[in-house]
Design a protein around this motif. Sequence first.
Motif, PDB file in Angstrom:
ATOM      1  N   VAL A  37       0.845  -1.175   0.000  1.00  0.00           N
ATOM      2  CA  VAL A  37       0.000   0.000   0.000  1.00  0.00           C
ATOM      3  C   VAL A  37       0.887   1.234   0.000  1.00  0.00           C
ATOM      4  O   VAL A  37       1.794   1.357   0.820  1.00  0.00           O
ATOM      5  CB  VAL A  37      -0.918   0.027   1.251  1.00  0.00           C
ATOM      6  N   LEU A  38       0.635   2.126  -0.936  1.00  0.00           N
ATOM      7  CA  LEU A  38       1.328   3.412  -0.964  1.00  0.00           C
ATOM      8  C   LEU A  38       0.393   4.470  -0.410  1.00  0.00           C
ATOM      9  O   LEU A  38      -0.792   4.490  -0.739  1.00  0.00           O
ATOM     10  CB  LEU A  38       1.716   3.792  -2.383  1.00  0.00           C
ATOM     11  N   SER A  39       0.907   5.331   0.400  1.00  0.00           N
ATOM     12  CA  SER A  39       0.111   6.397   0.981  1.00  0.00           C
ATOM     13  C   SER A  39       0.969   7.648   1.103  1.00  0.00           C
ATOM     14  O   SER A  39       2.143   7.564   1.442  1.00  0.00           O
ATOM     15  CB  SER A  39      -0.381   5.974   2.367  1.00  0.00           C
ATOM     16  N   ALA A  40       0.366   8.785   0.830  1.00  0.00           N
ATOM     17  CA  ALA A  40       1.029  10.068   1.041  1.00  0.00           C
ATOM     18  C   ALA A  40       0.205  10.841   2.063  1.00  0.00           C
ATOM     19  O   ALA A  40      -0.982  11.095   1.842  1.00  0.00           O
ATOM     20  CB  ALA A  40       1.122  10.852  -0.263  1.00  0.00           C
ATOM     21  N   ARG A  41       0.829  11.174   3.166  1.00  0.00           N
ATOM     22  CA  ARG A  41       0.114  11.893   4.223  1.00  0.00           C
ATOM     23  C   ARG A  41      -0.255  13.285   3.751  1.00  0.00           C
ATOM     24  O   ARG A  41       0.564  14.013   3.192  1.00  0.00           O
ATOM     25  CB  ARG A  41       0.972  11.965   5.485  1.00  0.00           C
ATOM     26  N   GLY A  42      -1.496  13.654   3.995  1.00  0.00           N
ATOM     27  CA  GLY A  42      -1.970  14.993   3.668  1.00  0.00           C
ATOM     28  C   GLY A  42      -2.038  15.869   4.896  1.00  0.00           C
ATOM     29  O   GLY A  42      -1.858  15.397   6.026  1.00  0.00           O
ATOM     30  N   ASN A  43      -2.292  17.141   4.691  1.00  0.00           N
ATOM     31  CA  ASN A  43      -2.302  18.076   5.811  1.00  0.00           C
ATOM     32  C   ASN A  43      -3.373  17.733   6.847  1.00  0.00           C
ATOM     33  O   ASN A  43      -3.150  17.890   8.041  1.00  0.00           O
ATOM     34  CB  ASN A  43      -2.435  19.523   5.341  1.00  0.00           C
ATOM     35  N   HIS A  44      -4.502  17.200   6.442  1.00  0.00           N
ATOM     36  CA  HIS A  44      -5.527  16.837   7.425  1.00  0.00           C
ATOM     37  C   HIS A  44      -5.152  15.567   8.180  1.00  0.00           C
ATOM     38  O   HIS A  44      -5.638  15.335   9.286  1.00  0.00           O
ATOM     39  CB  HIS A  44      -6.896  16.674   6.746  1.00  0.00           C
ATOM     40  N   ASP A  45      -4.289  14.743   7.584  1.00  0.00           N
ATOM     41  CA  ASP A  45      -3.807  13.544   8.267  1.00  0.00           C
ATOM     42  C   ASP A  45      -2.772  13.897   9.332  1.00  0.00           C
ATOM     43  O   ASP A  45      -2.497  13.089  10.218  1.00  0.00           O
ATOM     44  CB  ASP A  45      -3.159  12.576   7.273  1.00  0.00           C
ATOM     45  N   ALA A  46      -2.184  15.071   9.226  1.00  0.00           N
ATOM     46  CA  ALA A  46      -1.136  15.487  10.152  1.00  0.00           C
ATOM     47  C   ALA A  46      -1.699  16.130  11.416  1.00  0.00           C
ATOM     48  O   ALA A  46      -0.961  16.480  12.321  1.00  0.00           O
ATOM     49  CB  ALA A  46      -0.189  16.475   9.464  1.00  0.00           C
ATOM     50  N   ARG A  47      -3.005  16.281  11.473  1.00  0.00           N
ATOM     51  CA  ARG A  47      -3.631  16.894  12.650  1.00  0.00           C
ATOM     52  C   ARG A  47      -4.836  16.066  13.083  1.00  0.00           C
ATOM     53  O   ARG A  47      -5.281  15.183  12.386  1.00  0.00           O
ATOM     54  CB  ARG A  47      -4.049  18.324  12.340  1.00  0.00           C
ATOM     55  N   GLY A  48      -5.329  16.344  14.221  1.00  0.00           N
ATOM     56  CA  GLY A  48      -6.508  15.635  14.703  1.00  0.00           C
ATOM     57  C   GLY A  48      -6.164  14.449  15.582  1.00  0.00           C
ATOM     58  O   GLY A  48      -5.003  14.113  15.796  1.00  0.00           O
ATOM     59  N   ARG A  49      -7.190  13.793  16.064  1.00  0.00           N
ATOM     60  CA  ARG A  49      -6.992  12.761  17.077  1.00  0.00           C
ATOM     61  C   ARG A  49      -6.326  11.499  16.573  1.00  0.00           C
ATOM     62  O   ARG A  49      -5.782  10.734  17.355  1.00  0.00           O
ATOM     63  CB  ARG A  49      -8.297  12.444  17.777  1.00  0.00           C
ATOM     64  N   LEU A  50      -6.316  11.247  15.269  1.00  0.00           N
ATOM     65  CA  LEU A  50      -5.663  10.047  14.742  1.00  0.00           C
ATOM     66  C   LEU A  50      -4.304  10.333  14.107  1.00  0.00           C
ATOM     67  O   LEU A  50      -3.657   9.426  13.597  1.00  0.00           O
ATOM     68  CB  LEU A  50      -6.573   9.359  13.731  1.00  0.00           C
ATOM     69  N   ALA A  51      -3.869  11.571  14.166  1.00  0.00           N
ATOM     70  CA  ALA A  51      -2.610  11.948  13.511  1.00  0.00           C
ATOM     71  C   ALA A  51      -1.428  11.118  13.995  1.00  0.00           C
ATOM     72  O   ALA A  51      -0.599  10.690  13.188  1.00  0.00           O
ATOM     73  CB  ALA A  51      -2.332  13.433  13.715  1.00  0.00           C
ATOM     74  N   GLU A  52      -1.357  10.875  15.283  1.00  0.00           N
ATOM     75  CA  GLU A  52      -0.227  10.113  15.833  1.00  0.00           C
ATOM     76  C   GLU A  52      -0.261   8.642  15.429  1.00  0.00           C
ATOM     77  O   GLU A  52       0.736   7.941  15.539  1.00  0.00           O
ATOM     78  CB  GLU A  52      -0.202  10.233  17.353  1.00  0.00           C
ATOM     79  N   LEU A  53      -1.398   8.181  14.948  1.00  0.00           N
ATOM     80  CA  LEU A  53      -1.547   6.775  14.566  1.00  0.00           C
ATOM     81  C   LEU A  53      -1.388   6.560  13.057  1.00  0.00           C
ATOM     82  O   LEU A  53      -1.561   5.444  12.582  1.00  0.00           O
ATOM     83  CB  LEU A  53      -2.913   6.258  15.018  1.00  0.00           C
ATOM     84  N   TYR A  54      -1.077   7.604  12.323  1.00  0.00           N
ATOM     85  CA  TYR A  54      -1.025   7.504  10.858  1.00  0.00           C
ATOM     86  C   TYR A  54      -0.151   6.338  10.398  1.00  0.00           C
ATOM     87  O   TYR A  54      -0.561   5.535   9.566  1.00  0.00           O
ATOM     88  CB  TYR A  54      -0.532   8.821  10.250  1.00  0.00           C
ATOM     89  N   ASP A  93       0.601   3.717  11.952  1.00  0.00           N
ATOM     90  CA  ASP A  93       0.019   2.429  12.335  1.00  0.00           C
ATOM     91  C   ASP A  93      -0.925   1.938  11.233  1.00  0.00           C
ATOM     92  O   ASP A  93      -0.998   0.749  10.952  1.00  0.00           O
ATOM     93  CB  ASP A  93      -0.763   2.536  13.644  1.00  0.00           C
ATOM     94  N   TYR A  94      -1.643   2.866  10.636  1.00  0.00           N
ATOM     95  CA  TYR A  94      -2.577   2.519   9.561  1.00  0.00           C
ATOM     96  C   TYR A  94      -1.870   2.360   8.215  1.00  0.00           C
ATOM     97  O   TYR A  94      -2.292   1.575   7.376  1.00  0.00           O
ATOM     98  CB  TYR A  94      -3.671   3.585   9.438  1.00  0.00           C
ATOM     99  N   PHE A  95      -0.834   3.142   8.001  1.00  0.00           N
ATOM    100  CA  PHE A  95      -0.072   3.114   6.751  1.00  0.00           C
ATOM    101  C   PHE A  95       1.407   2.952   7.077  1.00  0.00           C
ATOM    102  O   PHE A  95       2.193   3.895   6.961  1.00  0.00           O
ATOM    103  CB  PHE A  95      -0.300   4.400   5.942  1.00  0.00           C
ATOM    104  N   PRO A  96       1.806   1.754   7.497  1.00  0.00           N
ATOM    105  CA  PRO A  96       3.204   1.558   7.913  1.00  0.00           C
ATOM    106  C   PRO A  96       4.170   1.605   6.739  1.00  0.00           C
ATOM    107  O   PRO A  96       3.836   1.211   5.623  1.00  0.00           O
ATOM    108  CB  PRO A  96       3.182   0.162   8.542  1.00  0.00           C
ATOM    109  N   VAL A  97       5.350   2.146   7.005  1.00  0.00           N
ATOM    110  CA  VAL A  97       6.429   2.151   6.021  1.00  0.00           C
ATOM    111  C   VAL A  97       7.686   1.639   6.714  1.00  0.00           C
ATOM    112  O   VAL A  97       7.808   1.707   7.936  1.00  0.00           O
ATOM    113  CB  VAL A  97       6.662   3.560   5.416  1.00  0.00           C
ATOM    114  N   GLU A  98       8.604   1.123   5.918  1.00  0.00           N
ATOM    115  CA  GLU A  98       9.804   0.497   6.475  1.00  0.00           C
ATOM    116  C   GLU A  98      10.640   1.434   7.331  1.00  0.00           C
ATOM    117  O   GLU A  98      11.136   1.061   8.370  1.00  0.00           O
ATOM    118  CB  GLU A  98      10.666  -0.062   5.345  1.00  0.00           C
ATOM    119  N   ASN A  99      10.808   2.678   6.893  1.00  0.00           N
ATOM    120  CA  ASN A  99      11.702   3.577   7.615  1.00  0.00           C
ATOM    121  C   ASN A  99      11.017   4.323   8.763  1.00  0.00           C
ATOM    122  O   ASN A  99      11.661   5.086   9.463  1.00  0.00           O
ATOM    123  CB  ASN A  99      12.368   4.558   6.655  1.00  0.00           C
ATOM    124  N   GLY A 100       9.718   4.123   8.949  1.00  0.00           N
ATOM    125  CA  GLY A 100       8.996   4.780  10.025  1.00  0.00           C
ATOM    126  C   GLY A 100       8.641   6.226   9.744  1.00  0.00           C
ATOM    127  O   GLY A 100       8.007   6.880  10.561  1.00  0.00           O
TER     128      GLY A 100
END
Length: 184
Positions: free
Chosen positions: A1-18, A20-27
């Motif tokens: 799965v490829l994912s690019a974090r957007g500005n709304h993903d960087a804020r809010g109550r789930l931001a710290e879990l991003y 976890d939902y979209f894991p990447v090798e380098n963290g």
Amino acid sequence: VLSARGNHDARGRLAELYTDYFPVENGNTYYTFCIGKLDGIVLDCGEDKTDDHWVYYGLNDFSGFRDEQTEFLRRELHSKAFRQAGKKVLVHHIPLWGNETDYTPCRELWGDLLKKNPVDVSLNAHTHVYAYHPAGSLGNPCPVVVGGGYELDEATVMMLTRKGDMLKLKVLDTKGHILQELEL
């Protein structure tokens, strides 16, 4: 799965879990990928407002985060693997070209690097309006394709396929109508 974090993903109550939902090798929320002879770089533009904007309460340091990515981008663009890749894709949420606001830190940091080391296409979102900007039309060194909005009538799907040396991008609306077909 490829994912690019957007500005709304960087804020809010789930931001710290991003991650976890979209894991990447380098963290990190920025990384590279290789699928056969297709190489890609995914960047994280951070927020669309300055770090000192009142809504962030002094908690952001996306300026430093973008600087960190500038070094990463420089290394990746100059790496032997990326230079020798058959096709190259750049993915990030906020378009460097085609997002005409007064605040364009990513274009200022990464624009010249990408002009000197162009990729085949840049895939973006953020504006909630589908757009295609041919290479050179906005000072962009490669075609820029911006996905549509979140409402069903404005949403788009991008399909990127590679066959041999040919990279094809097809953009569809939710009714299956082809909005754009590119051979890259």
